[in-house]
Design a protein around this motif. Structure first.
Motif, PDB file in Angstrom:
ATOM      1  N   PHE A  94       2.204  -2.131  -6.010  1.00  0.00           N
ATOM      2  CA  PHE A  94       0.958  -2.313  -5.251  1.00  0.00           C
ATOM      3  C   PHE A  94      -0.161  -1.576  -5.974  1.00  0.00           C
ATOM      4  O   PHE A  94      -0.098  -0.340  -6.097  1.00  0.00           O
ATOM      5  N   LEU A  96      -3.119  -0.708  -5.230  1.00  0.00           N
ATOM      6  CA  LEU A  96      -3.981   0.221  -4.487  1.00  0.00           C
ATOM      7  C   LEU A  96      -3.223   1.446  -3.986  1.00  0.00           C
ATOM      8  O   LEU A  96      -3.831   2.388  -3.469  1.00  0.00           O
ATOM      9  N   LEU A  97      -1.912   1.423  -4.126  1.00  0.00           N
ATOM     10  CA  LEU A  97      -1.124   2.566  -3.668  1.00  0.00           C
ATOM     11  C   LEU A  97      -0.790   3.463  -4.850  1.00  0.00           C
ATOM     12  O   LEU A  97      -0.597   2.986  -5.969  1.00  0.00           O
ATOM     13  N   GLU A 101       3.233   6.514  -3.007  1.00  0.00           N
ATOM     14  CA  GLU A 101       3.101   5.595  -1.866  1.00  0.00           C
ATOM     15  C   GLU A 101       3.850   4.289  -2.113  1.00  0.00           C
ATOM     16  O   GLU A 101       4.443   3.715  -1.200  1.00  0.00           O
ATOM     17  N   TYR A 105       6.932   2.871   0.359  1.00  0.00           N
ATOM     18  CA  TYR A 105       6.754   1.653   1.166  1.00  0.00           C
ATOM     19  C   TYR A 105       8.055   1.094   1.748  1.00  0.00           C
ATOM     20  O   TYR A 105       8.122   0.832   2.958  1.00  0.00           O
ATOM     21  N   GLU A 108       9.063   3.056   4.619  1.00  0.00           N
ATOM     22  CA  GLU A 108       8.204   2.808   5.779  1.00  0.00           C
ATOM     23  C   GLU A 108       8.707   1.603   6.563  1.00  0.00           C
ATOM     24  O   GLU A 108       8.726   1.591   7.780  1.00  0.00           O
ATOM     25  N   LEU A 109       9.129   0.581   5.798  1.00  0.00           N
ATOM     26  CA  LEU A 109       9.652  -0.618   6.454  1.00  0.00           C
ATOM     27  C   LEU A 109      10.897  -0.290   7.270  1.00  0.00           C
ATOM     28  O   LEU A 109      11.172  -0.934   8.270  1.00  0.00           O
ATOM     29  N   PHE A 138      -2.392   6.056  -9.792  1.00  0.00           N
ATOM     30  CA  PHE A 138      -2.273   4.643  -9.448  1.00  0.00           C
ATOM     31  C   PHE A 138      -1.523   3.941 -10.572  1.00  0.00           C
ATOM     32  O   PHE A 138      -1.581   4.385 -11.730  1.00  0.00           O
TER      33      PHE A 138
ATOM     34  N   TYR B   2      -0.930   2.137   7.852  1.00  0.00           N
ATOM     35  CA  TYR B   2      -1.438   2.905   6.727  1.00  0.00           C
ATOM     36  C   TYR B   2      -1.907   2.009   5.586  1.00  0.00           C
ATOM     37  O   TYR B   2      -2.974   2.201   4.995  1.00  0.00           O
ATOM     38  N   MET B   3      -1.104   0.985   5.327  1.00  0.00           N
ATOM     39  CA  MET B   3      -1.350   0.064   4.210  1.00  0.00           C
ATOM     40  C   MET B   3      -2.735  -0.596   4.331  1.00  0.00           C
ATOM     41  O   MET B   3      -3.476  -0.686   3.364  1.00  0.00           O
ATOM     42  N   ILE B   6      -5.490   1.879   3.666  1.00  0.00           N
ATOM     43  CA  ILE B   6      -5.612   2.164   2.241  1.00  0.00           C
ATOM     44  C   ILE B   6      -6.350   1.047   1.516  1.00  0.00           C
ATOM     45  O   ILE B   6      -7.280   1.296   0.742  1.00  0.00           O
ATOM     46  N   ARG B  10      -9.620   1.919  -0.366  1.00  0.00           N
ATOM     47  CA  ARG B  10      -9.498   2.033  -1.819  1.00  0.00           C
ATOM     48  C   ARG B  10      -9.960   0.791  -2.540  1.00  0.00           C
ATOM     49  O   ARG B  10      -9.833   0.674  -3.748  1.00  0.00           O
ATOM     50  N   MET B 287       5.416  -7.493  -0.648  1.00  0.00           N
ATOM     51  CA  MET B 287       5.803  -6.935   0.654  1.00  0.00           C
ATOM     52  C   MET B 287       6.944  -7.735   1.245  1.00  0.00           C
ATOM     53  O   MET B 287       7.925  -7.170   1.732  1.00  0.00           O
TER      54      MET B 287
END
Ligand SMILES: Nc1ncnc2c1ncn2[C@@H]1O[C@H](COP(=O)(O)OP(=O)(O)OP(=O)(O)O)[C@@H](O)[C@H]1O
Ligand SMILES: [Mg+2]
Lengths: 229, 365
Positions: A94, A96-97, A101, A105, A108-109, A138, B2-3, B6, B10, B287
């Motif tokens: 990702f 942007l993470l 992070e 992820y 988190e799921l 990043f 959170y995603m 961000i 960002r 994802m």
């Protein structure tokens, strides 16, 4: 019992106008603790096979069995989250993470509490040879080899015991490629993962426990390292 | 989520684009809706302040109308008459006239003479509002103040109006038309009624109220057959109509545009979100391949869009406030803008949540 099993697995890409038969009945068994290389000419169906193993789609004929159960009967979101992890040639982090992070992820799921998730993520990142200084960066601020290692850490973080990689070294130079392969090898042999790698690179194939050769949607040969010598 | 937060913070470039769009839309809607409210107020004001008067006319300008008390009462009880004044007249002696008024203004000639009227002590032109048997006589009649004028009707000599002269007007002679006496309207009407004679009016002027529904008034008057012939109603509403039709058309146009604009906002929400999320198709696929449910991916994308939209709407409201003041702020309108934009955004988010994960594998940078 084999961890992953292909039973007469066939797959056709369909749209309104055309059907492309990418896999034409494949049988195979994948065991945990082994490192497999999937080779073959371009268009032979390697990526297709890997996608079916990853539960991104289901075979149009035949079955893919996970621990004896057809993937089509599993909740494929949970299967992807808990049981398989995919590593891509183009990393697919990702953007942007941050590195940390990204690896957090999948946890988190799984609704892992954040502090615990961060600790696991950090541990996985360190285990693939990244250091503290990388965590807050990043992905764009990393080299290709580093990015691919982050991708591996992310694959490990979810806790899946099957790792599928589609040309993971395709975008890397020889040295970085070798690092990535040695990590994957270690995962299979030391940590008991089932690792399946699609590759064009015969150097990698040589390191595999089993090499599976695909041609025109069929397995034309498979040889294990033990057979070879 | 959170995603979403961000991505919102960002990815300033795409967030700013969406925020700017929503802000512009929100400010536009505020100002637009405010202008509808203002135009409506103007319209209301026009109806309230532009006077409309009406009068009854005869078949021609020289021939006065004639209408009976029943018609008079029907017109006055229509609910549209704010004020009215009426006149009646009858021929007396051989060539004189007795005019009965309920206001001195009903007679242009007498109004003109008014400053020169010589009054009996205690009387003035307010006598027309009363019911006393008094009259204003022409000087040519050679009657003195306080004297009684005896005026026999030409059509029935036996009926005589006996009126005390309380005012004198005009010059010493009466010209060719004969002399004209003036008395309060109820006095003449009473005389007719006493003698069983049909009373009729020869003039009626009105100030109208409730002018928003003048159409109804005119329809009622048509039913009374006042739309032509010997007695006609003339309504002086040209000014009102010219002002209000324009305003009303304006308001109607704005009001029909409003829902269309909301549809457009939804469309813009879709297009904007689609363009912004298009570059994130890959992220959505990743994802999904990591095991996120479609629902979750959808929620992430929509939430990000919502953050942009809410920020935009807040800024838009602020802009509207700065441009056209407090009146322009309307929470309901803001909520509608948000809802429409997010409806479009949700469609786009849904589209990308349904991304084909299989193609991700084949995708090369
Ligand atoms: N999305 C798709 N739609 C239709 N046909 C497809 C699609 N993806 C792949 N194919 C076809 O399916 C066959 C197998 O493709 P696949 O991507 O599995 O090959 P591959 O072995 O991974 O090739 P490469 O080494 O070039 O990556 C090919 O003939 C290809 O043209
Ligand atoms: Mg491929």
């Amino acid at each position: 019992m084999a961890e992953l099993q292909l039973q007469q697995t066939a797959y056709a890409y369909c749209n309104k106008y055309q059907t492309v038969q990418a896999l034409k009945g494949v049988d195979y068994q994948f065991e945990s603790g082994r490192f497999y290389a999937l080779v073959g000419r371009s268009g032979s169906g390697k990526t297709t096979l890997l996608s079916l193993l990853a539960g991104l789609d289901f075979p149009t004929e035949g079955k893919v069995l996970f621990n004896g159960k057809p993937t089509a009967e599993l909740d494929c979101d949970e299967y992807r989250r808990d049981d398989v992890a995919v590593i891509y040639q183009s990393y697919n982090l990702f953007p942007l993470l941050t590195v940390l992070e990204n690896v957090t992820y999948p946890l988190e799921l799984k609704k892992t509490p954040l502090p615990e998730a961060k600790a696991i993520a950090k541990e996985k990142l360190l285990s693939v040879g990244l250091d503290e200084g990388h965590l807050k960066r990043f992905p764009a601020m990393l080299s290709g080899g580093e990015q691919q290692r982050v991708a591996i850490a992310r694959a490990l973080a979810g806790g899946a015991k099957i790792i599928l990689a589609d040309e993971p070294t395709g975008n890397l130079d020889e040295e970085n490629g070798a690092v990535v392969v040695s990590i994957l090898q270690r995962l299979a042999h030391e940590d008991g993962y089932c690792v399946i790698v699609v590759t064009h690179d015969m150097g990698i194939a040589d390191k595999a426990d089993e090499v599976i050769r695909l041609s025109d949607g069929r397995i034309v040969s498979s040889e294990s390292a033990a057979d070879a010598g | 989520m959170y995603m979403a937060w961000i991505s919102f913070t960002r990815n300033p470039r795409s967030s700013l684009a969406a925020i700017a769009l929503v802000a512009a839309l929100a400010a536009f809607i505020s100002i637009f809706a405010n202008s509808i409210t203002m135009s409506e107020a103007e319209l209301e004001n026009a109806y309230a302040t532009i006077p409309v008067d009406a009068y009854i006319m005869g078949a021609s300008a020289t021939q006065p109308p004639r209408f009976n008390d029943e018609l008079y009462q029907q017109i006055l009880s229509s609910g549209f008459v704010a004020a009215s004044r009426a006149a009646a007249e009858c021929q007396v002696h051989s060539r004189d006239t007795l005019r009965a008024l309920d206001s001195i203004e009903m007679d242009a000639a007498l109004s003109e003479y008014a400053p020169g009227i010589e009054w009996l002590e205690g009387y003035d032109e307010s006598l027309f509002a009363g019911e006393q048997a008094v009259c204003i006589a022409p000087r040519s009649a050679e009657l003195a103040l306080g004297e009684e004028a005896r005026l026999p009707m030409r059509t029935r000599r036996s009926v005589v109006a006996v009126l005390t002269v309380v005012g004198l007007y005009g010059g010493g002679y009466d010209g060719f038309g004969g002399a004209t006496y003036y008395c309060p309207l109820p006095v003449l009407r009473g005389l007719y009624e006493e003698n069983g004679m049909p009373f009729s009016y020869c003039g009626l002027e009105m100030e109208l109220c409730n002018t928003r529904e003048l159409g109804t008034f005119k329809a009622q008057m048509r039913e009374l057959r006042l739309d032509g012939g010997m007695t006609r109603l003339v309504v002086n509403d040209a000014l009102l109509i010219s002002v209000t039709t324009q305003l009303a058309r304006h308001v109607r146009l704005l009001k029909t545009l409003l829902p269309l604009i909301f549809v457009l906002i939804a469309a813009m929400g879709f297009v904007m979100s689609f363009l912004l999320l298009r570059g994130r198709r890959r992220e959505a696929a990743v994802m999904r391949s990591l095991g996120a449910k479609r629902r979750r991916v959808f929620a992430t994308l929509l939430l990000e869009t919502a953050m942009q939209a809410v920020t935009g709407a807040a800024l838009g409201a602020l802009a509207a406030f700065l441009i056209s003041g407090r009146d322009a702020l309307c929470l309901v309108k803001m909520a509608l803008v948000l809802a429409c934009y997010l409806f479009g955004g949700a469609a786009a988010a849904l589209h990308f949540a349904r991304v084909n994960v299989l193609k991700l594998m084949a995708a090369r940078e």
